[in-house]
Design a protein around this motif. Structure first.
Motif, PDB file in Angstrom:
ATOM      1  N   SER A 312      11.036   5.868 -10.967  1.00 27.27           N
ATOM      2  CA  SER A 312      11.312   5.484 -12.345  1.00 27.27           C
ATOM      3  C   SER A 312      11.800   4.048 -12.458  1.00 27.27           C
ATOM      4  O   SER A 312      12.167   3.598 -13.542  1.00 27.27           O
ATOM      5  N   SER A 313      11.815   3.320 -11.347  1.00 29.87           N
ATOM      6  CA  SER A 313      12.180   1.911 -11.367  1.00 29.87           C
ATOM      7  C   SER A 313      11.440   1.206 -10.244  1.00 29.87           C
ATOM      8  O   SER A 313      11.302   1.741  -9.142  1.00 29.87           O
ATOM      9  N   VAL A 314      10.929   0.029 -10.528  1.00 28.38           N
ATOM     10  CA  VAL A 314      10.170  -0.729  -9.539  1.00 28.38           C
ATOM     11  C   VAL A 314      10.798  -2.110  -9.375  1.00 28.38           C
ATOM     12  O   VAL A 314      10.981  -2.834 -10.350  1.00 28.38           O
ATOM     13  N   SER A 315      11.141  -2.444  -8.161  1.00 29.27           N
ATOM     14  CA  SER A 315      11.718  -3.762  -7.889  1.00 29.27           C
ATOM     15  C   SER A 315      10.854  -4.580  -6.941  1.00 29.27           C
ATOM     16  O   SER A 315      11.129  -5.763  -6.719  1.00 29.27           O
ATOM     17  N   TYR A 316       9.803  -3.941  -6.369  1.00 34.51           N
ATOM     18  CA  TYR A 316       8.964  -4.671  -5.423  1.00 34.51           C
ATOM     19  C   TYR A 316       7.566  -4.066  -5.409  1.00 34.51           C
ATOM     20  O   TYR A 316       7.389  -2.866  -5.699  1.00 34.51           O
ATOM     21  N   VAL A 317       6.565  -4.882  -5.064  1.00 30.91           N
ATOM     22  CA  VAL A 317       5.166  -4.452  -5.076  1.00 30.91           C
ATOM     23  C   VAL A 317       4.442  -5.111  -3.916  1.00 30.91           C
ATOM     24  O   VAL A 317       5.007  -5.914  -3.161  1.00 30.91           O
ATOM     25  N   CYS A 318       3.164  -4.801  -3.781  1.00 30.76           N
ATOM     26  CA  CYS A 318       2.288  -5.558  -2.887  1.00 30.76           C
ATOM     27  C   CYS A 318       0.921  -5.695  -3.541  1.00 30.76           C
ATOM     28  O   CYS A 318       0.610  -4.996  -4.515  1.00 30.76           O
ATOM     29  N   PRO A 397       5.714  -1.106  -0.362  1.00 31.34           N
ATOM     30  CA  PRO A 397       7.108  -1.426  -0.012  1.00 31.34           C
ATOM     31  C   PRO A 397       8.005  -1.451  -1.239  1.00 31.34           C
ATOM     32  O   PRO A 397       7.572  -1.788  -2.331  1.00 31.34           O
ATOM     33  N   MET A 398       9.275  -1.108  -1.031  1.00 30.08           N
ATOM     34  CA  MET A 398      10.253  -1.117  -2.109  1.00 30.08           C
ATOM     35  C   MET A 398      11.208  -2.300  -2.008  1.00 30.08           C
ATOM     36  O   MET A 398      12.077  -2.478  -2.865  1.00 30.08           O
ATOM     37  N   GLU A 399      11.043  -3.113  -0.954  1.00 29.45           N
ATOM     38  CA  GLU A 399      11.851  -4.310  -0.784  1.00 29.45           C
ATOM     39  C   GLU A 399      11.115  -5.271   0.143  1.00 29.45           C
ATOM     40  O   GLU A 399      10.177  -4.880   0.860  1.00 29.45           O
ATOM     41  N   TYR A 400      11.568  -6.534   0.146  1.00 28.46           N
ATOM     42  CA  TYR A 400      10.884  -7.553   0.921  1.00 28.46           C
ATOM     43  C   TYR A 400      10.961  -7.269   2.424  1.00 28.46           C
ATOM     44  O   TYR A 400      10.030  -7.580   3.168  1.00 28.46           O
ATOM     45  N   ALA A 401      12.043  -6.645   2.871  1.00 30.31           N
ATOM     46  CA  ALA A 401      12.224  -6.394   4.289  1.00 30.31           C
ATOM     47  C   ALA A 401      11.279  -5.323   4.825  1.00 30.31           C
ATOM     48  O   ALA A 401      11.191  -5.128   6.038  1.00 30.31           O
ATOM     49  N   SER A 402      10.585  -4.636   3.946  1.00 28.12           N
ATOM     50  CA  SER A 402       9.701  -3.544   4.362  1.00 28.12           C
ATOM     51  C   SER A 402       8.236  -3.925   4.191  1.00 28.12           C
ATOM     52  O   SER A 402       7.889  -4.748   3.345  1.00 28.12           O
ATOM     53  N   ASP A 403       7.405  -3.291   5.015  1.00 27.14           N
ATOM     54  CA  ASP A 403       5.954  -3.401   4.858  1.00 27.14           C
ATOM     55  C   ASP A 403       5.431  -2.107   4.239  1.00 27.14           C
ATOM     56  O   ASP A 403       6.118  -1.079   4.251  1.00 27.14           O
ATOM     57  N   PRO A 404       4.210  -2.130   3.699  1.00 27.12           N
ATOM     58  CA  PRO A 404       3.608  -0.866   3.252  1.00 27.12           C
ATOM     59  C   PRO A 404       3.551   0.134   4.401  1.00 27.12           C
ATOM     60  O   PRO A 404       3.320  -0.223   5.563  1.00 27.12           O
ATOM     61  N   ILE A 405       3.787   1.405   4.080  1.00 30.10           N
ATOM     62  CA  ILE A 405       3.725   2.474   5.078  1.00 30.10           C
ATOM     63  C   ILE A 405       2.327   3.081   5.035  1.00 30.10           C
ATOM     64  O   ILE A 405       1.910   3.639   4.021  1.00 30.10           O
ATOM     65  N   LYS A 406       1.604   2.981   6.144  1.00 32.66           N
ATOM     66  CA  LYS A 406       0.241   3.497   6.200  1.00 32.66           C
ATOM     67  C   LYS A 406       0.249   5.013   6.441  1.00 32.66           C
ATOM     68  O   LYS A 406       1.037   5.514   7.243  1.00 32.66           O
TER      69      LYS A 406
END
Length: 529
Positions: A312-318, A397-406
């Motif tokens: 219900s909230s988005v702070s990061y995208v790719c 990803p939900m933050e910059y420190a994370s990558d998309p999870i395959k």
């Protein structure tokens, strides 16, 4: 002279008699009966829909004098404007009939209506008031956006007010500019705040559209232009802008703003990605779709920002870089502060590479979507120059420190998925490994795990196909629009079973709406503004 005085005294006594059921003359011993009127049968408040419903009231009138004829009565109904304001108070007579039949062609709001009965023989008036609560028919429902038969853009609304029947309201777009070529409709609305925006996108431009629930019909807001909100300095920015997406949008039946209190917003045009923070105003600087903040060279973005549609909230995208064939993310922990994009920090072959250049032939994105099921997985349909197709499933990803999870990569078996490469529309069922697609008037559901295929002949060209989880938070619902020259447009809603062993599609019998439009986009709206 004495006789005239007696008449005057009698008239005064008659007026005083308004306070009594009868008046007794002590001198003459004559009793004068006064007819008293009692009004009933009227509710305290009527709830009606503005510009749609008709208010009907049949009062009960009781007279105290036996045998008194209602032919001696006069009636008047008054509509009270600005009933809450003593300084700007106005009554308008809306009927002189005994029973009220009143078309509620007024803006949404609370009003007061007065019913007045006058005894013609005495001139005595009796009043009864009640409230009219007029609600908007444009608060909650689906926008249907498409072309009319003459090619001009049209807009219908499937009105779904709480506790009332669903109604299709046709032709709510005035279209004073006579815009043509419907392509997309983008709504960034919110149920309870004013950060709403409704954009009608055509093949060659975009137009800000009125969205207020207070209006009976809407039109282009001619003094609001996308170009007036973007202030780039890079020479590589291409004008005029062609709007492709605004994100994040809204979540759930109540249209909660996905950007939360941060008020972050992304504008994706045909060639740029702009990001900004709307805490003070909506303004955008240089695009972020570049690999270095010191270069003017931009990559072409696929016009979907990937994020979890279950949140219900988005702070990061790719994103997906279509120029360099690679997944990328904004290069800053605060997305609205990003000036460039970065590749994921780690890449591996299993289950697929982020960098599609590592495949021969290189793979390119065909379609992308954010799903609601499986904790909000995102999907990308990829292909290569040899005509092969794959489905990539991942969690953004939900933050910059994370990558998309395959999660997985699955190849489409084109010997089973009939005419898959010719599809005009795709949609992912996020609860199972099933992709919907359409070719002409045929709707296909393909299980790319079991390699099973089901097909439904819709009887007319499919002009729109998409999953529809927002209005009900059901990951199983999807919506289809068709069109032919005879029946015009038809919109239908379906459910697909969450069953690993079979493909089962069930129509919602009551969710069928006929329209004159060739529908190209359907979006959910819930906004009191």
């Amino acid at each position: 002279m004495k006789k005239n005085k007696m008449y005057a005294i009698f008239i005064v006594l008659s007026i005083v008699g308004l306070l009594f059921s009868c008046v007794e003359d002590k001198g003459s011993k004559i009793t004068l009966d006064i007819n008293e009127i009692e009004i009933s049968g009227i509710e305290f408040q009527y709830d009606k829909t503005s510009y749609f419903d008709t208010l009907k009231v049949s009062p009960v009138i009781d007279c105290s004098l036996e045998g008194f004829s209602e032919d001696n009565l006069e009636y008047a109904w008054f509509f009270c404007q600005n009933s809450e304001s003593l300084s700007n108070h106005k009554h308008e007579q809306i009927s002189s009939e005994r029973d009220l039949v009143y078309k509620v062609n007024v803006p949404p709001g609370m009003y007061t209506i007065y019913f007045q009965v006058t005894d013609k023989s005495t001139g005595v008036k009796y009043d009864h008031s009640f409230s009219l609560y007029a609600t908007s028919q444009f608060v909650r429902g689906f926008y249907l956006y498409g072309d009319k038969s003459d090619g001009t853009v049209g807009l219908d609304f499937v009105s779904m007010p709480m506790g009332k029947d669903t109604t299709l309201i046709k032709d709510i777009f005035i279209n004073s500019l006579q815009i043509k070529g419907a392509k997309d409709l983008i709504f960034t609305g919110h149920k309870d705040n004013g950060y709403n925006a409704l954009w009608a996108v055509t093949r060659d431009n975009q137009y800000s559209i009125e969205y207020s629930a207070q209006l009976e019909r809407v039109d282009v807001i001619q003094d609001q232009k996308l170009e007036d909100r973007i202030y780039p300095t890079l020479s590589s920015v291409q004008r005029p802008f062609h709007l492709m997406n605004i994100c994040p949008g809204t979540w759930g039946p109540n249209c909660i703003s996905l950007s939360g209190e941060a008020r972050m917003r992304l504008i994706v045009t045909e060639n740029e990605i702009f990001t900004g923070n709307m805490a003070l105003s909506e303004a955008y600087g240089n695009p972020i779709n570049r690999d270095n903040a010191n270069t003017d060279q931009l990559f072409k973005p696929y016009p979907v920002a990937f994020y979890s549609a279950a949140e219900s909230s988005v702070s990061y995208v790719c994103f997906f870089d279509m120029t360099n064939h690679c997944f990328k993310k904004p290069g800053h922990r605060i997305m609205s502060s990003a000036t460039k994009c970065d590749k994921p920090s780690v890449d591996s072959e299993f289950p697929f590479y982020f960098d599609q250049n590592k495949y021969t032939p290189v793979r390119q994105i065909v379609y992308g979507e954010n799903g609601y099921g499986n904790n909000g997985r995102s999907y990308a349909l990829m292909n290569d120059a040899d005509g092969n197709y794959w489905v990539y499933a991942f969690t953004a990803p939900m933050e910059y420190a994370s990558d998309p999870i395959k999660h997985y990569a699955s190849q489409i078996d084109l010997s089973v998925a009939t005419d898959f490469a010719r599809a005009a529309h795709y949609a992912f069922f996020s609860e199972q490994m099933i992709i919907l697609y359409s070719v002409g008037n045929l709707l296909y559901a393909y299980d790319y795990n079991r390699h099973d295929l089901q097909v439904i002949d819709m009887g007319a060209e499919i002009t729109y196909l998409a999953m529809e989880h927002q209005s009900t938070l059901s990951p199983s619902d999807f919506i289809v629009a068709t069109y032919d020259d005879f029946e015009k447009g038809v919109v239908r809603k379906y459910s697909i079973a969450d069953d690993v062993n079979t493909i089962k599609i069930v129509p919602y019998e009551r969710a069928v709406w006929g329209t004159d439009l060739k529908v190209v986009k359907i979006i959910w709206k819930y906004s009191n503004y």
